[in-house]
Enzyme design. Structure first.
Site: not given
Ligand code: GLA
Length: 398
Positions: A46, A77, A134, A136, A140, A184
Site C-alpha cells: 500500500d 477502555s 497488537g 495485526g 488501531s 487498514d
Molecule cells: C500495516 C499498515 C498498512 C500496511 C500493512 C502491510 O497494517 O498499517 O498500511 O502497510 O501493515 O501490508
C-alpha cells in the site's frame, strides 16, 4: 471483560452499558461499533503504489457514550482497566507521549478540528475491543474509524468514507508517528459483509469482490506475540523501498513499484545493486502482481490457485521482505501441512496474526495439530478464530 472473541455483540453492548452507568453515574445514549480487518493478499504494497485485498471482520471495537455540556472528553477502555478514565479538553489536543492508547481517539478529534470542523461539545465514553491488541488485525485503525464514525455522526456527517480513512491515516502518520499506508483505515471504513475490497492504493479507486468460500472458512491464527509498529522494522522497510525506487529512477521512469511488472523489475534491478534492497523491492513488485493474479483466480472460482498465491505471498514476505519471524512461520508452515489450501501472515508481520483457508470438515483437526506444533515450539498457545467478513463502522441502537 473475559475473552470477548467468544461473545456476541449484544452481550458486549449489555456489559458496556452497565459498566458505563456504574462508571459515569449516568446512562449512555448512543452505541457504536467499528470492525478490524484481515488482508487476504497484497502485503506491504500500500505504500508502494500497489493493490491490496483486505476485508473487515466482525471482531472490532465498541463504544457507548453520552454527550457532555462542556468541552471535556472522558474516555475509559475496558481493555486497559488500570488506566481508569482518561480525559482531555477539546481546547488542547496536542500529542502527549504519556497518553498511550488515548492518542488514537484524541488524534481523531484533532484531525477533525484541523479539517475546520467545530467540535461543539465533549463526551463521556467507554470503549471495548475484542480484537486482540497488537495482533495485526488493525486494532488501531478500528479505534480511529470508530471515532471517525462517532465524530461524523455526532457533528453531522461532514466527511465521506474515503476522507475519514485518509484522516485516520494522517493520525497514524503525523500524530502517532507510524509511516503506514492507507490499507487498514480504508478496509475498516469501507468494509461490507461478504465482500473483500480490491483497492488500488495509487488512485484510491476500489471495487468490492464477493468472497464465496463454499465449504471453506478463513481461520485467523494468532501467534499471541505482540508487536507495536512504532518500534518495529515497519518504517525501515518503507524507507528501504524508497531508496530502491530512487536507484531504479536513475535509469528508468517508474512512479512506484506498483507500476512495474516482474519482467521490468528483472530488467532494471541492476540499478539497485544491493542485495537487501533488491529483495525488498522484488517483494513489492511481485506481491502486487500476485495480488492481481489472485483476484482473477477468485473471480474464476479457482480457490486452489488463490490459496497457492497466498502461500507464495508468505514465502516472499519471509525470504525477500523478512517481516515474518519464527512464530508466524511456524503457524503458516504447519497450516500448509495440516489441510489449509492457502495460508500466510496478514498485516504488517513481526508477530501478530496469520490466516488460512481451511475446509469446514478439517477445521477442528487443523486447530489441534497446528496448535500442538506451535505450543511445543514456543511454550505458549496460539489462538484460532473464524473470520466473519463484516460491514464497516455503524451505530448500534441501545
Ligand atoms: C500495516 C499498515 C498498512 C500496511 C500493512 C502491510 O497494517 O498499517 O498500511 O502497510 O501493515 O501490508
Amino acid at each position: 471483560m473475559e475473552d470477548g472473541t467468544k461473545k456476541t455483540s449484544k452481550q458486549i453492548m449489555e456489559e458496556l452499558k452497565n459498566d458505563f452507568t456504574n462508571m459515569y453515574k449516568n446512562n449512555p445514549t448512543k452505541g457504536y461499533f467499528s470492525p478490524g480487518r484481515i488482508n487476504l493478499i497484497g502485503e506491504h504494497t500500500d505504500y508502494n503504489g500497489g493493490y491490496v485485498f483486505p476485508c473487515a471482520i466482525s471482531l472490532g471495537t465498541y463504544a457507548v457514550l453520552k454527550k457532555r455540556d462542556d468541552m471535556i472528553v472522558n474516555i475509559a477502555s475496558e481493555n486497559f482497566k488500570d488506566t481508569g478514565i482518561k480525559s482531555f479538553n477539546l481546547d488542547n489536543l496536542e500529542y502527549d507521549k504519556n497518553d498511550g492508547w488515548l492518542s488514537y481517539p484524541k488524534g481523531m478529534f484533532k484531525a477533525f478540528a484541523d479539517q475546520g470542523h467545530k467540535l461543539q461539545h465533549g463526551f463521556d465514553i467507554l470503549i471495548y475491543g475484542n480484537l486482540p491488541d497488537g495482533s495485526g488485525l488493525s486494532s488501531s485503525a478500528s479505534i480511529e474509524m470508530l471515532f471517525g464514525k462517532i465524530l461524523n455522526s455526532e457533528f453531522n456527517d461532514v466527511e465521506s468514507g474515503v476522507e475519514l480513512a485518509q484522516l485516520g491515516q494522517k493520525v497514524e502518520n503525523d500524530y502517532i508517528g507510524v509511516n503506514s499506508g492507507i490499507m487498514d483505515q480504508f478496509a475498516v471504513e469501507m468494509g461490507r459483509e461478504g465482500y473483500a475490497i480490491l483497492l488500488d492504493t495509487n488512485t484510491l479507486k476500489s471495487e468490492l469482490a464477493p468472497i464465496k468460500l463454499g465449504n471453506y472458512k478463513i481461520v485467523i491464527m494468532n501467534t499471541n506475540k505482540k508487536r507495536g509498529l512504532k518500534d518495529s522494522k515497519y518504517n525501515e522497510r518503507r524507507s528501504e523501498c524508497e531508496q530502491a525506487l530512487k536507484l531504479i529512477n536513475q535509469v528508468a521512469d517508474f512512479t512506484s513499484f506498483g507500476a512495474m511488472s516482474n519482467e521490468e523489475f528483472d530488467e532494471y534491478n541492476y540499478a539497485i545493486d544491493d542485495a537487501t534492497l533488491i529483495k525488498r523491492a522484488r517483494h513489492a513488485v511481485s506481491e502486487n502482481q500476485r495480488t492481481l493474479r489472485a483476484i482473477t483466480a477468485l473471480k474464476q472460482n479457482a480457490l486452489d490457485e488463490f490459496g497457492r498465491l497466498m502461500n507464495a505471498s508468505h514465502i516472499s514476505l519471509e525470504y525477500d521482505y523478512e517481516v515474518t519471524g519464527p512464530n508466524l512461520d511456524t503457524l503458516v508452515h504447519s497450516a500448509w501441512k495440516n489441510g489449509a489450501i492457502g495460508a500466510r501472515m496478514t498485516g504488517a508481520g513481526f508477530g501478530g496474526c496469520a490466516i488460512a483457508i481451511v475446509p469446514d470438515d478439517k477445521i477442528e483437526s487443523f486447530k489441534e495439530h497446528v496448535g500442538k506444533t506451535y505450543k511445543a515450539k514456543f511454550g505458549y498457545d496460539a489462538d484460532f478464530y473464524i473470520a466473519n467478513i463484516s460491514d464497516g463502522p455503524q451505530e448500534i441502537k441501545l
